[in-house]
Design a protein around this motif. Sequence first.
Motif, PDB file in Angstrom:
ATOM      1  N   PHE A 189      -2.250  -5.201   2.558  1.00  0.00           N
ATOM      2  CA  PHE A 189      -1.151  -4.519   1.822  1.00  0.00           C
ATOM      3  C   PHE A 189      -0.505  -3.514   2.747  1.00  0.00           C
ATOM      4  CE2 PHE A 189      -5.457  -4.163   0.154  1.00  0.00           C
ATOM      5  CZ  PHE A 189      -5.894  -3.017   0.794  1.00  0.00           C
ATOM      6  N   PRO A 190       0.328  -4.008   3.681  1.00  0.00           N
ATOM      7  CA  PRO A 190       1.004  -3.113   4.620  1.00  0.00           C
ATOM      8  C   PRO A 190       1.913  -2.139   3.874  1.00  0.00           C
ATOM      9  CG  PRO A 190       1.967  -5.322   4.695  1.00  0.00           C
ATOM     10  CD  PRO A 190       0.731  -5.404   3.847  1.00  0.00           C
ATOM     11  N   LYS A 191       2.104  -0.990   4.486  1.00  0.00           N
ATOM     12  CA  LYS A 191       2.931   0.056   3.891  1.00  0.00           C
ATOM     13  C   LYS A 191       4.190   0.262   4.720  1.00  0.00           C
ATOM     14  CE  LYS A 191       4.029   4.656   4.185  1.00  0.00           C
ATOM     15  NZ  LYS A 191       4.254   5.558   5.330  1.00  0.00           N
ATOM     16  N   SER A 192       5.299   0.474   4.043  1.00  0.00           N
ATOM     17  CA  SER A 192       6.502   0.973   4.698  1.00  0.00           C
ATOM     18  C   SER A 192       7.321   1.709   3.660  1.00  0.00           C
ATOM     19  CB  SER A 192       7.316  -0.179   5.293  1.00  0.00           C
ATOM     20  OG  SER A 192       8.542   0.333   5.796  1.00  0.00           O
ATOM     21  N   GLY A 226       0.829  -1.206   0.000  1.00  0.00           N
ATOM     22  CA  GLY A 226       0.000   0.000   0.000  1.00  0.00           C
ATOM     23  C   GLY A 226       0.858   1.249   0.000  1.00  0.00           C
ATOM     24  N   VAL A 227       0.381   2.308  -0.657  1.00  0.00           N
ATOM     25  CA  VAL A 227       1.213   3.518  -0.776  1.00  0.00           C
ATOM     26  C   VAL A 227       0.541   4.782  -0.233  1.00  0.00           C
ATOM     27  CG1 VAL A 227       2.644   2.603  -2.648  1.00  0.00           C
ATOM     28  CG2 VAL A 227       0.545   3.865  -3.210  1.00  0.00           C
ATOM     29  N   PHE A 228      -0.370   4.617   0.738  1.00  0.00           N
ATOM     30  CA  PHE A 228      -0.950   5.786   1.415  1.00  0.00           C
ATOM     31  C   PHE A 228       0.171   6.541   2.126  1.00  0.00           C
ATOM     32  CE2 PHE A 228      -3.387   7.197   5.427  1.00  0.00           C
ATOM     33  CZ  PHE A 228      -3.873   8.354   4.842  1.00  0.00           C
ATOM     34  N   THR A 232      -6.710   1.218  -7.777  1.00  0.00           N
ATOM     35  CA  THR A 232      -6.796   2.627  -7.413  1.00  0.00           C
ATOM     36  C   THR A 232      -8.241   2.949  -7.025  1.00  0.00           C
ATOM     37  OG1 THR A 232      -6.044   4.869  -7.902  1.00  0.00           O
ATOM     38  CG2 THR A 232      -7.119   3.676  -9.717  1.00  0.00           C
ATOM     39  N   LYS A 233      -8.462   4.197  -6.581  1.00  0.00           N
ATOM     40  CA  LYS A 233      -9.757   4.514  -5.960  1.00  0.00           C
ATOM     41  C   LYS A 233     -10.282   5.863  -6.441  1.00  0.00           C
ATOM     42  CE  LYS A 233      -7.830   2.223  -1.876  1.00  0.00           C
ATOM     43  NZ  LYS A 233      -6.450   2.705  -1.690  1.00  0.00           N
ATOM     44  N   LEU A 234     -11.598   5.924  -6.525  1.00  0.00           N
ATOM     45  CA  LEU A 234     -12.332   7.131  -6.931  1.00  0.00           C
ATOM     46  C   LEU A 234     -12.488   8.046  -5.719  1.00  0.00           C
ATOM     47  CD1 LEU A 234     -14.225   8.463  -9.159  1.00  0.00           C
ATOM     48  CD2 LEU A 234     -16.098   7.246  -8.018  1.00  0.00           C
ATOM     49  N   GLN A 282      10.705  -7.397   4.749  1.00  0.00           N
ATOM     50  CA  GLN A 282      10.260  -8.171   5.922  1.00  0.00           C
ATOM     51  C   GLN A 282       8.756  -8.458   5.865  1.00  0.00           C
ATOM     52  OE1 GLN A 282       9.206  -6.741  10.294  1.00  0.00           O
ATOM     53  NE2 GLN A 282      11.394  -6.437   9.877  1.00  0.00           N
ATOM     54  N   ASN A 283       7.970  -7.446   5.473  1.00  0.00           N
ATOM     55  CA  ASN A 283       6.515  -7.604   5.468  1.00  0.00           C
ATOM     56  C   ASN A 283       6.047  -8.583   4.392  1.00  0.00           C
ATOM     57  OD1 ASN A 283       6.518  -5.717   7.503  1.00  0.00           O
ATOM     58  ND2 ASN A 283       5.786  -4.021   6.227  1.00  0.00           N
ATOM     59  N   PHE A 284       6.932  -8.850   3.424  1.00  0.00           N
ATOM     60  CA  PHE A 284       6.598  -9.803   2.351  1.00  0.00           C
ATOM     61  C   PHE A 284       7.063 -11.211   2.705  1.00  0.00           C
ATOM     62  CE2 PHE A 284       7.155 -11.552  -2.023  1.00  0.00           C
ATOM     63  CZ  PHE A 284       5.889 -11.295  -2.508  1.00  0.00           C
TER      64      PHE A 284
HETATM   65  P1  NAD Z   1      -0.269   0.252   8.031  1.00  0.00           P
HETATM   66  O1  NAD Z   1      -1.090  -0.367   9.079  1.00  0.00           O
HETATM   67  O2  NAD Z   1       0.203  -0.547   6.871  1.00  0.00           O
HETATM   68  O3  NAD Z   1       0.928   0.932   8.800  1.00  0.00           O
HETATM   69  C1  NAD Z   1       2.030   1.489   8.164  1.00  0.00           C
HETATM   70  C2  NAD Z   1       3.007   1.904   9.258  1.00  0.00           C
HETATM   71  O4  NAD Z   1       3.367   0.756  10.041  1.00  0.00           O
HETATM   72  C3  NAD Z   1       4.327   2.381   8.681  1.00  0.00           C
HETATM   73  O5  NAD Z   1       4.292   3.748   8.384  1.00  0.00           O
HETATM   74  C4  NAD Z   1       5.305   2.040   9.793  1.00  0.00           C
HETATM   75  O6  NAD Z   1       5.276   3.058  10.742  1.00  0.00           O
HETATM   76  C5  NAD Z   1       4.718   0.793  10.378  1.00  0.00           C
HETATM   77  N1  NAD Z   1       5.396  -0.430   9.868  1.00  0.00           N
HETATM   78  C6  NAD Z   1       5.352  -0.961   8.622  1.00  0.00           C
HETATM   79  N2  NAD Z   1       6.057  -2.097   8.548  1.00  0.00           N
HETATM   80  C7  NAD Z   1       6.581  -2.301   9.778  1.00  0.00           C
HETATM   81  C8  NAD Z   1       7.394  -3.315  10.334  1.00  0.00           C
HETATM   82  N3  NAD Z   1       7.813  -4.346   9.607  1.00  0.00           N
HETATM   83  N4  NAD Z   1       7.731  -3.201  11.638  1.00  0.00           N
HETATM   84  C9  NAD Z   1       7.307  -2.178  12.392  1.00  0.00           C
HETATM   85  N5  NAD Z   1       6.509  -1.193  11.919  1.00  0.00           N
HETATM   86  C10 NAD Z   1       6.154  -1.250  10.626  1.00  0.00           C
HETATM   87  O7  NAD Z   1      -1.083   1.556   7.525  1.00  0.00           O
HETATM   88  P2  NAD Z   1      -1.572   2.135   6.162  1.00  0.00           P
HETATM   89  O8  NAD Z   1      -0.439   2.475   5.261  1.00  0.00           O
HETATM   90  O9  NAD Z   1      -2.511   3.217   6.499  1.00  0.00           O
HETATM   91  O10 NAD Z   1      -2.414   0.952   5.508  1.00  0.00           O
HETATM   92  C11 NAD Z   1      -1.928   0.117   4.457  1.00  0.00           C
HETATM   93  C12 NAD Z   1      -2.536   0.524   3.138  1.00  0.00           C
HETATM   94  O11 NAD Z   1      -3.962   0.505   3.202  1.00  0.00           O
HETATM   95  C13 NAD Z   1      -2.237   1.974   2.721  1.00  0.00           C
HETATM   96  O12 NAD Z   1      -0.909   2.171   2.314  1.00  0.00           O
HETATM   97  C14 NAD Z   1      -3.274   2.173   1.664  1.00  0.00           C
HETATM   98  O13 NAD Z   1      -2.886   1.515   0.470  1.00  0.00           O
HETATM   99  C15 NAD Z   1      -4.473   1.483   2.302  1.00  0.00           C
HETATM  100  N6  NAD Z   1      -5.357   2.428   3.030  1.00  0.00           N
HETATM  101  C16 NAD Z   1      -6.626   2.615   2.568  1.00  0.00           C
HETATM  102  C17 NAD Z   1      -7.489   3.465   3.207  1.00  0.00           C
HETATM  103  C18 NAD Z   1      -8.882   3.619   2.700  1.00  0.00           C
HETATM  104  O14 NAD Z   1      -9.597   4.514   3.156  1.00  0.00           O
HETATM  105  N7  NAD Z   1      -9.330   2.812   1.779  1.00  0.00           N
HETATM  106  C19 NAD Z   1      -7.074   4.181   4.348  1.00  0.00           C
HETATM  107  C20 NAD Z   1      -5.775   3.983   4.804  1.00  0.00           C
HETATM  108  C21 NAD Z   1      -4.944   3.101   4.152  1.00  0.00           C
END
Ligand code: NAD
Length: 275
Positions: free
Chosen positions: A230-233, A20-22, A74-76, A241-243
């Motif tokens: 789809f965790p983001k970092s 994820g790339v938020f 992607t999203k609207l 690591q997350n993969f």
């Molecule tokens: P997330 O729960 O994936 O948290 C990301 C945060 O977790 C990072 O910034 C980092 O601080 C921490 N992190 C990541 N990997 C780690 C690790 N291995 N060890 C320790 N900490 C770690 O939060 P997110 O990015 O908000 O959610 C994932 C994806 O979901 C987004 O990137 C986006 O694509 C989607 N999203 C959608 C909506 C929606 O309204 N539809 C809202 C928010 C996010």
Amino acid sequence: FSVPTIELNDGIQIPQLGFGVFKVDPAETERIVTDALEAGYRHIDTAAIYGNEEGVGAAIAKSGIARDELFVTTKLWNDRHQKDSAHAAIDESLAKLGLEHVDLYLVHWPTPAKNDYVEAWQALIEIKELGKTRSIGVSNHQVAQLDEIIAATGVTPSVNQIELHPGFSQLELRTHHQKLGIHTEAWGPLGQGKYDLLSRGAVVAAAEAHGVTPAQVVIRWHLQIGNIVFPKSNAKERIAQNFDVFGFELTEGEVAAITLLDENNRVGSHPDDVN
Ligand code: NAD
């Protein structure tokens, strides 16, 4: 290993684990998504509002990975729910991504105060018919809104992407999804780093038992309860690591203990409050 795929209710296969790339800085998105593709991710979750579709597209183009091996969502955005505007919005997203179609297009938020989520859903149905996305779904929809858009159109979303992590595990919505044949996508899977999820006893104990990190345990919990995640970092090491979560399996007891961490701990906005 390969990432398991889930078959959506329209027959489309989605990789259960993505990236994820938020809040990924548009200026850094190409580099960060390149790191993710190199780590092995083939599913990328972006949105028009993130402002980084161009960077996602650049990384995809540069990767040389075949289009049919990638799954792009992607999203609207909320101010484009009217049909004409939604049709223009998908064309803008596709141009920025450099793609002829996405794999999944979502209504980002229902914005119930504006009462136009049925129109947005009708627009997505048309966009799919035009071949600009292979699958369509929604995000942040609640039970009543899911029922309403399905009743109005006869078309069931393939997914509902909702805030979901062990502290906020959305049992009611997940149960409703199951009844309707909708797959659950979990956003904020690590609680967005906003509470002490990764130091909770049940998470730390499982991490120690399997010789992995707490984040890997939480991602495994999502996969084992059936979520698409789809965790983001931004950090290359954590992206990898997350993969790297297919070399161990949580026991039923560990999954159950983590599920008990639910304390209705919403860290993002309530869908009723977003316009
Ligand atoms: P997330 O729960 O994936 O948290 C990301 C945060 O977790 C990072 O910034 C980092 O601080 C921490 N992190 C990541 N990997 C780690 C690790 N291995 N060890 C320790 N900490 C770690 O939060 P997110 O990015 O908000 O959610 C994932 C994806 O979901 C987004 O990137 C986006 O694509 C989607 N999203 C959608 C909506 C929606 O309204 N539809 C809202 C928010 C996010």
